[in-house]
Design a protein around this motif. Structure first.
Motif, PDB file in Angstrom:
ATOM      1  N   TYR A 240       0.806  -1.218   0.000  1.00 21.96           N
ATOM      2  CA  TYR A 240       0.000   0.000   0.000  1.00 21.96           C
ATOM      3  C   TYR A 240       0.843   1.275   0.000  1.00 21.96           C
ATOM      4  O   TYR A 240       0.357   2.332  -0.412  1.00 21.96           O
ATOM      5  N   LEU A 241       2.075   1.195   0.458  1.00 21.14           N
ATOM      6  CA  LEU A 241       2.859   2.404   0.686  1.00 21.14           C
ATOM      7  C   LEU A 241       3.088   3.241  -0.576  1.00 21.14           C
ATOM      8  O   LEU A 241       3.062   4.477  -0.498  1.00 21.14           O
ATOM      9  N   PRO A 242       3.299   2.647  -1.771  1.00 20.49           N
ATOM     10  CA  PRO A 242       3.426   3.509  -2.952  1.00 20.49           C
ATOM     11  C   PRO A 242       2.193   4.382  -3.181  1.00 20.49           C
ATOM     12  O   PRO A 242       2.317   5.557  -3.552  1.00 20.49           O
ATOM     13  N   LEU A 243       0.999   3.829  -2.955  1.00 17.97           N
ATOM     14  CA  LEU A 243      -0.219   4.624  -3.112  1.00 17.97           C
ATOM     15  C   LEU A 243      -0.313   5.681  -2.022  1.00 17.97           C
ATOM     16  O   LEU A 243      -0.721   6.823  -2.291  1.00 17.97           O
ATOM     17  N   VAL A 244       0.058   5.335  -0.800  1.00 14.68           N
ATOM     18  CA  VAL A 244       0.073   6.313   0.289  1.00 14.68           C
ATOM     19  C   VAL A 244       0.936   7.509  -0.093  1.00 14.68           C
ATOM     20  O   VAL A 244       0.508   8.670   0.010  1.00 14.68           O
ATOM     21  N   ASN A 245       2.141   7.241  -0.557  1.00 16.90           N
ATOM     22  CA  ASN A 245       3.055   8.325  -0.919  1.00 16.90           C
ATOM     23  C   ASN A 245       2.533   9.115  -2.110  1.00 16.90           C
ATOM     24  O   ASN A 245       2.639  10.344  -2.156  1.00 16.90           O
ATOM     25  N   PHE A 246       1.973   8.423  -3.092  1.00 16.17           N
ATOM     26  CA  PHE A 246       1.450   9.097  -4.278  1.00 16.17           C
ATOM     27  C   PHE A 246       0.323  10.054  -3.906  1.00 16.17           C
ATOM     28  O   PHE A 246       0.255  11.185  -4.398  1.00 16.17           O
ATOM     29  N   GLU A 247      -0.564   9.613  -3.040  1.00 17.85           N
ATOM     30  CA  GLU A 247      -1.710  10.436  -2.671  1.00 17.85           C
ATOM     31  C   GLU A 247      -1.345  11.630  -1.790  1.00 17.85           C
ATOM     32  O   GLU A 247      -2.132  12.568  -1.678  1.00 17.85           O
ATOM     33  N   PHE A 248      -0.174  11.605  -1.197  1.00 17.96           N
ATOM     34  CA  PHE A 248       0.172  12.646  -0.232  1.00 17.96           C
ATOM     35  C   PHE A 248       0.993  13.772  -0.863  1.00 17.96           C
ATOM     36  O   PHE A 248       1.807  14.398  -0.213  1.00 17.96           O
ATOM     37  N   GLN A 249       0.775  14.046  -2.125  1.00 19.20           N
ATOM     38  CA  GLN A 249       1.503  15.114  -2.809  1.00 19.20           C
ATOM     39  C   GLN A 249       0.909  16.477  -2.435  1.00 19.20           C
ATOM     40  O   GLN A 249      -0.296  16.685  -2.530  1.00 19.20           O
ATOM     41  N   ALA A 250       1.792  17.391  -2.042  1.00 22.56           N
ATOM     42  CA  ALA A 250       1.350  18.700  -1.554  1.00 22.56           C
ATOM     43  C   ALA A 250       0.511  19.421  -2.598  1.00 22.56           C
ATOM     44  O   ALA A 250       0.859  19.464  -3.778  1.00 22.56           O
ATOM     45  N   GLY A 251      -0.593  19.993  -2.140  1.00 21.51           N
ATOM     46  CA  GLY A 251      -1.438  20.805  -2.997  1.00 21.51           C
ATOM     47  C   GLY A 251      -2.489  20.039  -3.769  1.00 21.51           C
ATOM     48  O   GLY A 251      -3.553  20.582  -4.091  1.00 21.51           O
ATOM     49  N   ILE A 252      -2.196  18.777  -4.104  1.00 25.34           N
ATOM     50  CA  ILE A 252      -3.144  17.978  -4.885  1.00 25.34           C
ATOM     51  C   ILE A 252      -3.544  16.698  -4.157  1.00 25.34           C
ATOM     52  O   ILE A 252      -4.235  15.849  -4.718  1.00 25.34           O
ATOM     53  N   ALA A 253      -3.108  16.550  -2.917  1.00 27.18           N
ATOM     54  CA  ALA A 253      -3.394  15.312  -2.167  1.00 27.18           C
ATOM     55  C   ALA A 253      -4.892  15.063  -2.056  1.00 27.18           C
ATOM     56  O   ALA A 253      -5.358  13.937  -2.265  1.00 27.18           O
ATOM     57  N   PRO A 275      -8.558  26.497  -1.544  1.00 28.78           N
ATOM     58  CA  PRO A 275      -7.352  26.516  -2.372  1.00 28.78           C
ATOM     59  C   PRO A 275      -6.855  25.146  -2.834  1.00 28.78           C
ATOM     60  O   PRO A 275      -5.793  25.073  -3.443  1.00 28.78           O
ATOM     61  N   ALA A 276      -7.562  24.071  -2.522  1.00 29.63           N
ATOM     62  CA  ALA A 276      -7.166  22.769  -3.068  1.00 29.63           C
ATOM     63  C   ALA A 276      -7.205  22.840  -4.596  1.00 29.63           C
ATOM     64  O   ALA A 276      -8.070  23.496  -5.179  1.00 29.63           O
ATOM     65  N   ARG A 277      -6.263  22.148  -5.228  1.00 29.70           N
ATOM     66  CA  ARG A 277      -6.183  22.165  -6.683  1.00 29.70           C
ATOM     67  C   ARG A 277      -6.666  20.845  -7.250  1.00 29.70           C
ATOM     68  O   ARG A 277      -6.504  19.796  -6.619  1.00 29.70           O
ATOM     69  N   PRO A 278      -7.254  20.864  -8.445  1.00 32.96           N
ATOM     70  CA  PRO A 278      -7.638  19.594  -9.075  1.00 32.96           C
ATOM     71  C   PRO A 278      -6.407  18.780  -9.428  1.00 32.96           C
ATOM     72  O   PRO A 278      -5.302  19.314  -9.599  1.00 32.96           O
TER      73      PRO A 278
END
Length: 296
Positions: A240-253, A275-278
């Motif tokens: 699961y960790l690759p998806l966890v890291n992918f989803e936690f990107q600043a601004g677009i998480a 201010p969340a971005r698509p």
């Protein structure tokens, strides 16, 4: 006031699904998301957290969210998040929503509003006394803008009789969790999308309180740690960790997690409010690859 510490395990932080134009709360999608958490055996649910875009909802929308979740949550205990950093604002937010739940929440989540432990203790105790509720103390400096030293947070929580848990989201989280666990009698939960989950468990956390879009992974990791310790949990969590890291990107998480929930059929649209971005279109095929790799 009688308070009970939060049960250890996985407390899912709910996204707030919006209509496609982001103008209103999508209550049908919210209900579907809650029912999924009930099915998979979450310990409890957290409403109106950062992942739930609480700070971008109107007071009426917050009431709608809390009422919808409470109606769909069966017997799952609920934590209700408060966004205000001052006691008066937090009490007003609590008064706005507490009358729409038919049973007392497991706690109100109050953000640390000052680096001064005396101020924090006064702030949180005021909320507890006026509402009559237990308190989850949330330390999330990236969102609140308030940084408190771990020793000062310990000093504050020790003076909050109504504290039922601490949600520690000060990065790096494992050292903070370790220090809090060693010094407090209340459970300490990690957040931050699950990015530090395994190491937080290793230093004594009670589990996870976060909005990862595949909470089955959180449950699997926490369950494996209980049954088999670090090695067993690591074996489960690495998928699961690759998806966890992918989803936690600043601004677009937030947008990425909502796309994940749409892909899983749990909500209808990935709409977010500024201010969340698509999420960038170029990343969506990558997201789907991650989801296929760890599908339950």
């Amino acid at each position: 006031m009688t308070v009970r510490p939060l049960a250890p395990g996985v407390w899912g932080v709910l996204a707030t699904p919006l209509t496609s134009d982001a103008s209103a709360v999508d209550t049908a999608s919210l209900t579907r998301q809650v029912e999924h958490y009930v099915r998979i055996g979450a310990t409890g649910l957290t409403i109106l957290g950062v992942f739930g875009e609480a700070a971008r909802l109107t007071p009426d929308e917050r009431r709608t969210v809390v009422g919808t979740v409470a109606a769909a949550a069966s017997e799952l205990p609920l934590v209700i998040g408060l966004s205000a950093l001052d006691a008066e604002g937090a009490c007003a937010e609590a008064a706005n929503v507490l009358d729409v739940v038919s049973r007392p929440p497991a706690g109100l989540m109050v953000q640390v509003g000052s680096p001064d432990p005396d101020v924090v203790a006064k702030q949180v105790n005021t909320v507890a006394e006026r509402t009559g509720q237990g308190i989850v103390v949330q330390d999330y400096p990236v969102v609140s803008g308030v940084s408190i030293a771990t020793d000062d947070l310990v000093a504050a929580v020790r003076r909050i009789p109504a504290a039922v848990a601490v949600k520690s989201e000060s990065s790096p989280s494992p050292p903070a969790v370790a220090a809090l666990v060693a010094s407090l009698d209340v459970p300490v939960f990690g957040g931050l999308g699950g990015t530090g989950l395994l190491d937080e468990l290793a230093v004594g956390s009670a589990g996870a309180m976060t909005g990862f879009s595949m909470p089955e992974g959180l449950l699997a990791c926490v369950g494996a740690y209980r049954e088999g310790g670090f090695d067993a949990a690591r074996e489960v969590w690495r998928d699961y960790l690759p998806l966890v890291n992918f989803e936690f990107q600043a601004g677009i998480a937030l947008a990425l997690r909502k796309h994940s929930l749409v892909h899983r059929g749990l909500i209808d649209t990935p709409a977010v409010r500024p201010p969340a971005r698509p999420a960038p279109d170029a990343l969506l095929p990558v997201l789907h690859q991650h989801l296929r790799s760890c599908a339950p």
